[in-house]
Write a protein that holds these residues in place. Sequence first.
Motif, PDB file in Angstrom:
ATOM      1  N   THR A   1       0.803  -1.221   0.000  1.00  8.92           N
ATOM      2  CA  THR A   1       0.000   0.000   0.000  1.00  8.92           C
ATOM      3  C   THR A   1       0.838   1.274   0.000  1.00  8.92           C
ATOM      4  N   HIS A   2       2.135   1.126   0.191  1.00  5.87           N
ATOM      5  CA  HIS A   2       2.998   2.305   0.327  1.00  5.87           C
ATOM      6  C   HIS A   2       2.504   3.217   1.433  1.00  5.87           C
ATOM      7  N   THR A   3       2.071   2.612   2.485  1.00  6.46           N
ATOM      8  CA  THR A   3       1.569   3.370   3.617  1.00  6.46           C
ATOM      9  C   THR A   3       2.164   2.813   4.906  1.00  6.46           C
ATOM     10  N   LEU A   4       2.622   3.702   5.781  1.00  7.12           N
ATOM     11  CA  LEU A   4       3.123   3.284   7.082  1.00  7.12           C
ATOM     12  C   LEU A   4       2.094   3.627   8.143  1.00  7.12           C
ATOM     13  N   GLY A   5       1.994   2.795   9.139  1.00  4.96           N
ATOM     14  CA  GLY A   5       1.141   3.113  10.277  1.00  4.96           C
ATOM     15  C   GLY A   5       2.004   3.589  11.434  1.00  4.96           C
TER      16      GLY A   5
ATOM     17  N   ILE B   1      -0.213   6.914   8.136  1.00  4.56           N
ATOM     18  CA  ILE B   1      -1.475   6.929   8.880  1.00  4.56           C
ATOM     19  C   ILE B   1      -1.146   7.023  10.352  1.00  4.56           C
ATOM     20  N   ILE B   2      -1.739   7.976  11.041  1.00  2.00           N
ATOM     21  CA  ILE B   2      -1.448   8.086  12.468  1.00  2.00           C
ATOM     22  C   ILE B   2      -2.611   7.631  13.313  1.00  2.00           C
ATOM     23  N   CYS B   3      -2.269   7.034  14.417  1.00  2.00           N
ATOM     24  CA  CYS B   3      -3.268   6.675  15.411  1.00  2.00           C
ATOM     25  C   CYS B   3      -2.720   7.084  16.760  1.00  2.00           C
TER      26      CYS B   3
ATOM     27  N   LEU C   1       4.792  -0.933  10.419  1.00  2.00           N
ATOM     28  CA  LEU C   1       4.224  -0.280  11.599  1.00  2.00           C
ATOM     29  C   LEU C   1       5.307   0.315  12.489  1.00  2.00           C
ATOM     30  N   LEU C   2       5.083   1.559  12.887  1.00  2.00           N
ATOM     31  CA  LEU C   2       5.963   2.218  13.852  1.00  2.00           C
ATOM     32  C   LEU C   2       5.179   2.387  15.134  1.00  2.00           C
TER      33      LEU C   2
END
Lengths: 385, 385
Positions: A113-117, A147-149, A173-174
């Motif tokens: 997805t080329h997306t980091l959480g 994406i931040i949580c 995931l970070l």
Amino acid sequence: MARVKCPICNKTENILKAGLIRNKQRYNCKNCNYHFITDKKKKNKIPFFEKSDKQITMLDIARAAGVSITTVSRALNNRSDINVNTGRKIKELAVTMNYQPNILAQSLVNRTTHTLGVIIPSLETTIFSTMLSGIQEVAATAGYRVIICTSNEKHEREVANIQALMNNMIDGLLICHSIHTSTFEHLRVHMNKRIPIVQFYRVAVGLNVPQILAEDEAGAEAVTDYLIKKGSQKIAMLLGPKELSLTQNRLKGYQNALRKNKIKFDKNLLAHVDFSDESVYTSLDNWLSRFPELDAIISISDKSAAQIITKLKNKKINVPKKIRVVGFGNEFVGEMLDPKLTTFDTQTRHIGEESSRLLIEQIISGKRDIITKVVPGKLIIRDSA
Amino acid sequence: MARVKCPICNKTENILKAGLIRNKQRYNCKNCNYHFITDKKKKNKIPFFEKSDKQITMLDIARAAGVSITTVSRALNNRSDINVNTGRKIKELAVTMNYQPNILAQSLVNRTTHTLGVIIPSLETTIFSTMLSGIQEVAATAGYRVIICTSNEKHEREVANIQALMNNMIDGLLICHSIHTSTFEHLRVHMNKRIPIVQFYRVAVGLNVPQILAEDEAGAEAVTDYLIKKGSQKIAMLLGPKELSLTQNRLKGYQNALRKNKIKFDKNLLAHVDFSDESVYTSLDNWLSRFPELDAIISISDKSAAQIITKLKNKKINVPKKIRVVGFGNEFVGEMLDPKLTTFDTQTRHIGEESSRLLIEQIISGKRDIITKVVPGKLIIRDSA
DNA sequence: ATGAAAGCGCTAACAA
DNA sequence: TTGTTAGCGCTTTCAT
């Protein structure tokens, strides 16, 4: 009802409706058992945005170019096995038609997805937003979304967030644990999966997950050492919850320095706070009443250091003459204080950058080396100590 | 090579390989022109994570339960048209098998991602991270993820980010413009699409996009009014770039107050800065040399107010006796200053919350009302003015 | 160099 | 109440 004609046998008898697919009426010709589709007249009025909202797909381009969708895919992905002219024409067409690829479809098929959480305790604490800034900057440069949580320091939210993100939304995931996280099953179940994880700043010890850390132990040792050199003997320390590795490491550094300088350790000089303003003030009052000879305070953050200095000034206690105060983090506020805050610069932004870098490296390489990296900081000497 | 048998005609002759589909060998029986598939033995060694990384899909559950995939879908989505027992059994199975839905697939088919995009100039400025915190909190509560992009005050990055996000990744966009954004074509092209947009804090005027604003005009007026009541006559104002609506509104409020109090407006008392430390210091020096009778400064932010106060103290100019200083934003630093900062609380967090709320409401309702909402703030009187 | 077709994992319309 | 089938928009394999 107007009769529909089967495009195969050209008959109008025995044509059954066979479903409504994406606004198209589908039919089934019972003569030749062929399914086909015609446009269906809209019933409800068109939403205001519909007219301009037709997303161009590769199929549209294919039709316009008179080629197959495969060829379009090849052209847009710059594959070599395509005629140069065809490729150029398709790419031009894509631009003029304002084609935008559907990232969801790409991700679904490519499994990436080329997306980091990022899971972070809070956004309103300077160090966290600074780390996030570093993370996002490196990620953006490498072509990754973030994406931040926020867990708001709640363990349940940390667990829920991890679960939600790990469902194909992210490539990596970070995580910076909430203070109330002391069990790590929620992480462990994801450890052997395809999606790499990197812990930063606040980490779980003994877990086989790479970590990027601040220089907590050496930093605390340097700070304590410096205070002792300056003449302090009764040094109090404001710490976070006992469970955090960060707390333990800073404590270790503090004790190292005491031992080296032959000063007896007194655990009553330690205070564990939950980062609330109140707990900071309570700890301070406590120390002041129990230890009249107190001559230095090492704070967990620059923010609480600022609060401590302000409170001490209110009480007419001179900083640094009577009590030296040192912070941790080198936030902006330190320079604005009077006296200016001496602090240990943990290089917060770097921690974020390094974490992001390591994670992306693991995503790309497919390697899962369990690395622990300490980002070196440095003591910033100003006026409060 | 072991012969493959066609499941239709049961012959082993004339079976051709016909592609490799997701690790399965596909065959074509030339006798009956039937395509079928068998498992293909793996060639390359299994990656370390593969064994534990088999994602359970609805198909797996369907097979385990002996029902069709549709039934599984119905059960997991709690549809009414399903047998209660079947439903229960499937849901139990989903839990025991640790099924996690593939969000990408769901999003692709549902045309909704439950994700908001946020474009923000920076993460290291307190007001922005505070607004983001509000945004993320409301979004999380409503079941939306948040993707952040920082423009770093660069117009090109703002444009690129918008484009990247609008490609099916998000259900709605929140944007706070960079200071260097003065053309808004990049927004306009997305305005009539399905995806709603909300501008916040720094907005483009005259664009048909909903906005959530701080109380800039009324706030500046209240601040100026207060200073005049306190006796100030020569009031300087530190502003952002001229193009920002925010700048214009605060200026308007300032002028309103001057007019009301019959004080002549002098545009040399205005300074437009780009938020850099340097530009703040230059403006201050400039004022001090040109206006010896200067008796008040309204700052664009608490941060620059802090810098101004610090600088004035260095120069032995008394705050507030000689010069009153007022900030904007009510950040944490204000309370730590000496003297404590008088400031206009713009309710930064609320701005984020309201923006998020409005956007989600528009996503859900499908309505696109062009709303402008001003979040009321209030003057916090402390010691610097 | 190009196209046909399957498949990623899911939802939904219709038939049964 | 359940199953069959097409389709979301894309990539990829094999055949041509």
